[in-house]
Design a protein around this motif. Sequence first.
Motif, mmCIF file in Angstrom:
data_model
loop_
_atom_site.group_PDB
_atom_site.id
_atom_site.type_symbol
_atom_site.label_atom_id
_atom_site.label_comp_id
_atom_site.label_asym_id
_atom_site.label_seq_id
_atom_site.Cartn_x
_atom_site.Cartn_y
_atom_site.Cartn_z
ATOM 1 N N LEU A 22 -12.044 -9.554 2.166
ATOM 2 C CA LEU A 22 -12.781 -8.342 1.809
ATOM 3 C C LEU A 22 -13.372 -7.732 3.072
ATOM 4 N N THR A 23 -13.015 -6.486 3.331
ATOM 5 C CA THR A 23 -13.559 -5.740 4.474
ATOM 6 C C THR A 23 -14.487 -4.651 3.972
ATOM 7 N N ILE A 24 -15.602 -4.491 4.669
ATOM 8 C CA ILE A 24 -16.481 -3.343 4.405
ATOM 9 C C ILE A 24 -16.510 -2.490 5.665
ATOM 10 N N ALA A 25 -16.100 -1.228 5.539
ATOM 11 C CA ALA A 25 -16.064 -0.300 6.658
ATOM 12 C C ALA A 25 -17.471 0.225 6.959
ATOM 13 N N PRO A 26 -17.664 0.851 8.119
ATOM 14 C CA PRO A 26 -19.006 1.313 8.494
ATOM 15 C C PRO A 26 -19.682 2.232 7.489
ATOM 16 N N ASP A 27 -18.898 3.018 6.754
ATOM 17 C CA ASP A 27 -19.458 3.946 5.769
ATOM 18 C C ASP A 27 -19.586 3.325 4.389
ATOM 19 N N GLY A 28 -19.316 2.012 4.288
ATOM 20 C CA GLY A 28 -19.462 1.322 3.005
ATOM 21 C C GLY A 28 -18.210 1.229 2.177
ATOM 22 N N LEU A 29 -17.103 1.816 2.632
ATOM 23 C CA LEU A 29 -15.861 1.730 1.878
ATOM 24 C C LEU A 29 -15.385 0.277 1.872
ATOM 25 N N ALA A 30 -15.047 -0.222 0.703
ATOM 26 C CA ALA A 30 -14.569 -1.595 0.559
ATOM 27 C C ALA A 30 -13.047 -1.601 0.586
ATOM 28 N N LEU A 31 -12.473 -2.502 1.392
ATOM 29 C CA LEU A 31 -11.039 -2.506 1.638
ATOM 30 C C LEU A 31 -10.460 -3.900 1.431
ATOM 31 N N PRO A 32 -9.277 -4.006 0.810
ATOM 32 C CA PRO A 32 -8.626 -5.308 0.683
ATOM 33 C C PRO A 32 -7.937 -5.765 1.964
ATOM 34 N N CYS A 33 -7.795 -4.867 2.934
ATOM 35 C CA CYS A 33 -7.409 -5.222 4.300
ATOM 36 C C CYS A 33 -7.976 -4.145 5.203
ATOM 37 N N HIS A 34 -8.075 -4.432 6.497
ATOM 38 C CA HIS A 34 -8.813 -3.509 7.363
ATOM 39 C C HIS A 34 -8.117 -2.162 7.545
ATOM 40 N N SER A 35 -6.832 -2.056 7.195
ATOM 41 C CA SER A 35 -6.101 -0.796 7.362
ATOM 42 C C SER A 35 -5.877 -0.045 6.061
ATOM 43 N N ALA A 36 -6.385 -0.548 4.943
ATOM 44 C CA ALA A 36 -5.994 -0.037 3.628
ATOM 45 C C ALA A 36 -6.463 1.384 3.351
ATOM 46 N N ARG A 37 -7.423 1.896 4.136
ATOM 47 C CA ARG A 37 -7.873 3.255 3.819
ATOM 48 C C ARG A 37 -6.784 4.283 4.093
ATOM 49 N N MET A 38 -5.707 3.914 4.766
ATOM 50 C CA MET A 38 -4.607 4.844 5.000
ATOM 51 C C MET A 38 -3.723 5.036 3.771
ATOM 52 N N LEU A 39 -3.804 4.119 2.795
ATOM 53 C CA LEU A 39 -2.854 4.139 1.679
ATOM 54 C C LEU A 39 -3.192 5.262 0.708
ATOM 55 N N PRO A 40 -2.302 6.197 0.487
ATOM 56 C CA PRO A 40 -2.605 7.327 -0.402
ATOM 57 C C PRO A 40 -2.696 6.882 -1.853
ATOM 58 N N GLY A 41 -3.651 7.468 -2.553
ATOM 59 C CA GLY A 41 -3.784 7.183 -3.977
ATOM 60 C C GLY A 41 -4.470 5.879 -4.304
ATOM 61 N N LEU A 42 -4.893 5.128 -3.309
ATOM 62 C CA LEU A 42 -5.581 3.866 -3.564
ATOM 63 C C LEU A 42 -7.070 4.170 -3.758
ATOM 64 N N ALA A 43 -7.543 3.954 -4.974
ATOM 65 C CA ALA A 43 -8.924 4.311 -5.323
ATOM 66 C C ALA A 43 -9.873 3.251 -4.774
ATOM 67 N N LEU A 44 -10.315 3.440 -3.550
ATOM 68 C CA LEU A 44 -11.161 2.454 -2.889
ATOM 69 C C LEU A 44 -12.629 2.700 -3.218
ATOM 70 N N PRO A 45 -13.348 1.665 -3.633
ATOM 71 C CA PRO A 45 -14.762 1.821 -3.995
ATOM 72 C C PRO A 45 -15.659 1.765 -2.762
ATOM 73 N N ASN A 46 -16.925 2.096 -2.971
ATOM 74 C CA ASN A 46 -17.903 2.081 -1.886
ATOM 75 C C ASN A 46 -19.097 1.234 -2.317
ATOM 76 N N VAL A 47 -19.607 0.422 -1.402
ATOM 77 C CA VAL A 47 -20.721 -0.467 -1.743
ATOM 78 C C VAL A 47 -22.001 0.305 -2.016
ATOM 79 N N ARG A 48 -22.063 1.577 -1.643
ATOM 80 C CA ARG A 48 -23.234 2.394 -1.972
ATOM 81 C C ARG A 48 -23.259 2.758 -3.460
ATOM 82 N N GLU A 49 -22.099 2.621 -4.090
ATOM 83 C CA GLU A 49 -21.983 3.067 -5.472
ATOM 84 C C GLU A 49 -21.677 1.941 -6.451
ATOM 85 N N ALA A 50 -21.341 0.759 -5.956
ATOM 86 C CA ALA A 50 -20.935 -0.329 -6.845
ATOM 87 C C ALA A 50 -21.295 -1.670 -6.233
#
Length: 387
Positions: free
Chosen positions: A256-284
Motif C-alpha cells: 500500500l502506497t500513500i502519495a504526498p496528496d493522500g492518494l492511495a495506490l496499490p503500487c507506486h506508479s498506479a496513478r497513471m492507470l486510466p479509469g482506476l478509481a483511486l481513493p484518498n486518505v483524506r476522504e476514507a
Amino acid sequence: MNAVSPIDEARRRAGPPLWLLLELTYRCPLHCVYCSNPVEFARVEQELETHEWLRVLREARALGAVQLGLSGGEPLQRKDLEEIVAEARRLGFYTNLITSGIGLNETRIRALKEAGLDHIQLSFQDSTRELNDFLSSTRTFELKARAAELIRRHDYPMVLNVVLHRLNIDHVGEILEMAERIGAEYVELANTQFYGWAWLNRDRLLPSREQVERAEQVTRAFRERVGERMRIYFVVPDYFERRPKACMNGLGSVFLTIAPDGLALPCHSARMLPGLALPNVREASIEWIWYDSPGFNRFRGFGWMKEPCRSCPEKEKDFGGCRCQAYLLTGDAENADPVCDLSPHHHLVTEAVARAAQPQETEKPQVTEKPVLFYRDRRNSEMLSLS
C-alpha cells in the motif's frame, strides 16, 4: 445460495497491507532521469499534514501493516520526518528511510536515531562524480559520500542502492568497489524499470542484452571475492525476461502506497492507470481503502484477466505481471504484460531490446556531450502536464 460477487471474493482473499510506503513529498533536490515519480508531479499540491500522516500510520498498523518505507521525492525535505518516525516506532513498525542523502547532517541523523529509525537506504547514481552529477543534474557526489559516513558513524547498516541503465551499467565493477570502500553491507543494483521519467527516457536508458550479461558476470565475480561481507542483489530489467515478475505480489495483496496528496495506490506508479478509481486518505479510512475501494479491488485475484492470462497455469505465480507496464506498452492495463513471451504484444519488448543493441551516438557522455534526456524537474513536469 447467493452467488459471491467478484469484489466480495477479492475482499475475502485479501490479507492485510503488510508493507506500507509513505511518499511523504514529491519535492526533491535531485532531477534524476529515471525517477519513478509521476511525470505530472507538478500538479500535486497540498501535501498531507503531519496529523494526517500519523492517522494513516495508526490505521494501517491496526490492519496489520508492519514494514514502513519513507520515501519521496526526498523525505528529508519534510521537517516533520522525525515526528513521523517516532510515531511509527511507538506503533511497532520497522522503519526504512529511502533517501538520496541530501539534507542528512549530524543534527538530523541524531534526531532520527533518537526517534527510533531502524534502517537507511542511501542512493548513488554512479561511482564517478561526473556521471553521478550528470544523471541527477546536481553537484551531489560529495554530499552523498558524507551521508554515507554519517550512516556508518551512527551504527546503521550501510545499505546502498544504485539504479542501473545504459549510461552506467558498464561501471558495475567500479560501483561495487565504491560500495566496498564505504563499507556497504547490502547493495541493490536495481536495473531501471521503465515507468515515470524512465519511460520518457527509455530509448536512452535501456541497456543492450550484452551489457546486462556482462554486468551480471562482473557481479558474480565480485560476490565470489567478497563472500558474506557484502550481500549484492542484481535486479534484472523486466525487458530481458521471458516471464513477468509478480508485480507487488499481485496488486492489492501486500503493498500500500500513500502519495504526498493522500492518494492511495496499490503500487507506486498506479496513478497513471486510466479509469482506476483511486481513493484518498483524506476522504476514507485505510480499512475501507484496502478492503472495499474499487481501486484496490480492480486487479485483485484473477477475474479481471483476459486471455492468455486467464487460462495460464502460471497466473498464480506472476498475477499477469505489471499493469502499468501493460498500459504503457499496449494502451490497455488489462492486457498480458508484454514482457511475457506468451503475450500477443511481446514483440513490443523484443523490438525495444533489438533497438538497444544498436550503438548510440554518445555511450559515455561527457558534461559537454549530454544526450537528449528529460530531467525530473518542475519545469519539465509542468510542460508535460499540459501535453
